[in-house]
Design a protein around this motif. Sequence first.
Motif, PDB file in Angstrom:
ATOM      1  N   PRO A 718       0.435  -1.274  -0.188  1.00 43.74           N
ATOM      2  CA  PRO A 718      -0.287  -0.476  -0.011  1.00 43.74           C
ATOM      3  C   PRO A 718       0.883   1.040  -0.161  1.00 43.74           C
ATOM      4  O   PRO A 718       0.647   2.103  -0.674  1.00 43.74           O
ATOM      5  CB  PRO A 718      -0.831  -0.047   0.806  1.00 43.74           C
ATOM      6  N   VAL A 719       1.968   1.406   0.849  1.00 37.33           N
ATOM      7  CA  VAL A 719       3.152   2.366   0.946  1.00 37.33           C
ATOM      8  C   VAL A 719       3.521   2.805  -0.662  1.00 37.33           C
ATOM      9  O   VAL A 719       3.587   3.732  -1.543  1.00 37.33           O
ATOM     10  CB  VAL A 719       3.740   2.567   1.586  1.00 37.33           C
ATOM     11  N   PHE A 720       3.997   1.354  -0.989  1.00 39.95           N
ATOM     12  CA  PHE A 720       4.345   1.048  -2.738  1.00 39.95           C
ATOM     13  C   PHE A 720       3.171   2.109  -3.811  1.00 39.95           C
ATOM     14  O   PHE A 720       3.475   3.096  -4.254  1.00 39.95           O
ATOM     15  CB  PHE A 720       4.668   0.073  -3.111  1.00 39.95           C
ATOM     16  N   LYS A 721       1.838   1.640  -3.151  1.00 35.66           N
ATOM     17  CA  LYS A 721       0.878   2.710  -4.525  1.00 35.66           C
ATOM     18  C   LYS A 721       0.932   4.143  -4.500  1.00 35.66           C
ATOM     19  O   LYS A 721       1.010   4.271  -5.123  1.00 35.66           O
ATOM     20  CB  LYS A 721       0.029   2.065  -3.835  1.00 35.66           C
ATOM     21  N   ASP A 722       0.729   4.356  -2.789  1.00 33.06           N
ATOM     22  CA  ASP A 722       0.344   5.733  -2.204  1.00 33.06           C
ATOM     23  C   ASP A 722       2.063   6.716  -3.262  1.00 33.06           C
ATOM     24  O   ASP A 722       1.391   7.797  -3.609  1.00 33.06           O
ATOM     25  CB  ASP A 722       0.305   6.291  -1.222  1.00 33.06           C
ATOM     26  N   VAL A 723       3.154   6.249  -2.728  1.00 29.46           N
ATOM     27  CA  VAL A 723       4.422   7.037  -3.333  1.00 29.46           C
ATOM     28  C   VAL A 723       4.144   7.557  -5.120  1.00 29.46           C
ATOM     29  O   VAL A 723       4.611   7.693  -5.479  1.00 29.46           O
ATOM     30  CB  VAL A 723       5.215   6.933  -2.387  1.00 29.46           C
ATOM     31  N   MET A 724       4.137   5.433  -5.214  1.00 29.21           N
ATOM     32  CA  MET A 724       4.211   5.344  -7.686  1.00 29.21           C
ATOM     33  C   MET A 724       3.043   6.202  -7.610  1.00 29.21           C
ATOM     34  O   MET A 724       3.691   6.874  -8.202  1.00 29.21           O
ATOM     35  CB  MET A 724       4.559   4.554  -7.681  1.00 29.21           C
ATOM     36  N   SER A 725       1.699   6.315  -7.122  1.00 29.32           N
ATOM     37  CA  SER A 725       0.896   7.295  -8.033  1.00 29.32           C
ATOM     38  C   SER A 725       1.372   8.549  -7.577  1.00 29.32           C
ATOM     39  O   SER A 725       0.830   9.721  -8.987  1.00 29.32           O
ATOM     40  CB  SER A 725      -0.044   6.845  -7.522  1.00 29.32           C
ATOM     41  N   PHE A 726       1.649   9.192  -6.435  1.00 29.21           N
ATOM     42  CA  PHE A 726       2.294  10.311  -6.509  1.00 29.21           C
ATOM     43  C   PHE A 726       3.264  10.921  -7.604  1.00 29.21           C
ATOM     44  O   PHE A 726       3.808  11.613  -7.838  1.00 29.21           O
ATOM     45  CB  PHE A 726       2.256  10.928  -5.041  1.00 29.21           C
ATOM     46  N   ALA A 727       4.398   9.605  -7.378  1.00 30.14           N
ATOM     47  CA  ALA A 727       5.720  10.725  -8.525  1.00 30.14           C
ATOM     48  C   ALA A 727       5.436  10.290  -9.607  1.00 30.14           C
ATOM     49  O   ALA A 727       5.629  11.409 -10.544  1.00 30.14           O
ATOM     50  CB  ALA A 727       6.721   9.221  -8.067  1.00 30.14           C
TER      51      ALA A 727
END
Length: 749
Positions: A718-727
């Motif tokens: 889930p952390v990957f998803k949030d950070v990657m989406s913003f990036a």
Amino acid sequence: MTKRPGPGAAGPPPGRRRGPDGRAPRGSAGRDDKSGPGAARASGHQTGGGPRSPGGRADGAGRPGGKGSASRRPARGASRKGAEHKAPERKAPERKATERKATERKKAASRTASRTEAPKGASTKPARKKPPAGGAPGKGARKNGPGTARNGRSGGSGPRPPGRGPRGRVPFHRRDPMKRLNVGLLAVAFVLSLFAGRLVQLQTIESGKYTEEAMRQRMQEITLPAVRGDITDAKGNPLAMTVEARAIYADPSLIRSGKRQAVVNALAPTLGLNPATLMKQLSKTGTRFVYLAHGVRPDQARLVTSWNFPGIGTLPEYRREYPNDSLAAGVIGFVNDTGKGAAGLESSLNDVLAGRAGWQRVEISLEGQHIPMGEDQKRPSVPGRGIRLTLELDLQFMAQEAIEKQVRATGARSGTVIVMDPRTGRLLAMASAPGFDPNRYAESDRSRWGSPLVQDAYEPGSTGKVVTAAAVMEHGGVTPQTPYTVPYMIKKYDVKFHDSHPHAPERLTFAGVLAKSSNVGTIMASESITPQRLYQTLRDFGFGQKTGLQLPGETPGLLEPPNKWWGTDRYPIAFGQTVSVNAVQMASVYATIANGGVRVAPTLVEGTVGEDDRFTPAPAPQRRQVISRKTARQISDMLEGVTTDEGTAPKAQIKGYRVAGKTGTAEIVNPRCGCYRGGGYTASFAGFAPADDPQLVVQVVLQDPKRGSHYGGDAAAPVFKDVMSFALQSQKIPPTGSRPPIIQIHARD
């Protein structure tokens, strides 16, 4: 010839009358006798000058050479006033004999007067001696005091009559003022000669030594600090900056012992200093300059100077400030109170950032004031160079916020997030939690000052299976469709290995083995290559060696050569255990696969900025082809299957984008027993997007999550998803719009 009376004879000479007290009347004795040299005395001119003794005699009458006895010399008064009766002239031989005898009598009288004294009660009148040739004295001549001359001094030191010879040598007496004066002058002259000699020694012979010593005591060297270079993100936003500050110093020689406690009571709470340490600094001897505090804010410095404490002053310097508080603190580090970098890049790049401090030597008066026209030497400081990082402030902020939130939610011991550009190796975000505020680093736990992104080593677990996949596909003839019958457990020698979940034997392709993260299937595939080949592939991907980032304390991880492996070590190494890496190393592995098999060394420093704002880029990172582009493409397609509903990380999916990645759940070694029981787990996820045109890599690690699931697909994805989406949005990377490949997970018979 008349016979002289003997010693002790009494009575006046014939023809002289006595008064009632037994003395001859004054002036009567000389009137009857007007002839001879004594006539002048009889006329009332007393030449002896001495007092008369009781009984009518002159003191000292009859002593040899005494002037009170009859003399052939004319009376003093008669010679000076031109007396009527003059002494008859004598022949020359007779005069010389007389003078010689008179001189002898004077010497004898002087010796007698200095050695002896008449006994008390004895008669002072000696026997009358025969007068010398040339005429008898007058009958009524007065007699002088005992042993005295005409002027009252012993030894006949009075004025000599005409024709007399030189006087004899006068003996020294302490009462003689001229002698005392001469001795005193000699003593003064001797003392002054000592002073003069010392003066010559100081001003000529040793003048250079004392001049140098005096100058050394007056000279004070003041450090001129250099302006420390700023640390900025890739767009020039400040992450660490230098602002104006003050240093507080003391001159202990000007602070009285009775005033020290008052100074300590005022400065210690204001500057946050230890009172005992401050008192020791103020009590130092043999020095006139002691630093008390550095980096004091100007308003605090103005408060200190307003107290007007003698011996307390301020100097201009600079203070390091971190405008974003704890943001990227593990990477940036901090500067301690002495102005030196103590953690992170502030420490490892201190020589570049700090520049070169200068100095100024000035003359200081006893009052501690600068002497304006005194000696003044100066070497100007050289400002430090600024550092421009590859980090991007907004992306760093998002990553920091996301990992802090997940660490709190899962109760994990720590967590890290890395965002990387696989094409250039640039690190766009490096966040860790928990962190610290470098502005108040002393208030935080020292264990947080480092950067866990490179300092903490952990076992990668299933995220490391991609390296085994690359090795067996590149050198073992394995393809994504290679089928394997995978049981829940497999035994190698006396050790049993099993998957994370119990299951019946499954017929899986190698792509399915990777998608389901099967430990047993990975072991089966790894047997197609030798241990040496597996080891070399791990080394090619960066295992067991530092990344080259300029961060202090980086660990290379653990990867022993095959000759040090135990009989079964090759099997857990194949699925990511018994080896260790840091977070940046693991992110670099996925960046290599995303970049078509070309490994680009991770880069954090983009370049330096000089005083004139001229940018100097850092050397280009090393690039090396690790695996073929074909193999990298196949592995990338296989990793897309992990984020499907049949894979282990459906929570990593991002709407509209193709995502490839791999979960990891590794056991942590328990240091108490050296085993995996009770040590907790490391949950991780590493992936990239867009999968068909990778431009960003995000890697997430959570150490020992205690709440909720400890699997990488649940805790880290889930952390990957949030950070990657913003990036993807901040970097303005649109979806490719391509359709994902169909991943065959189950093998067809």
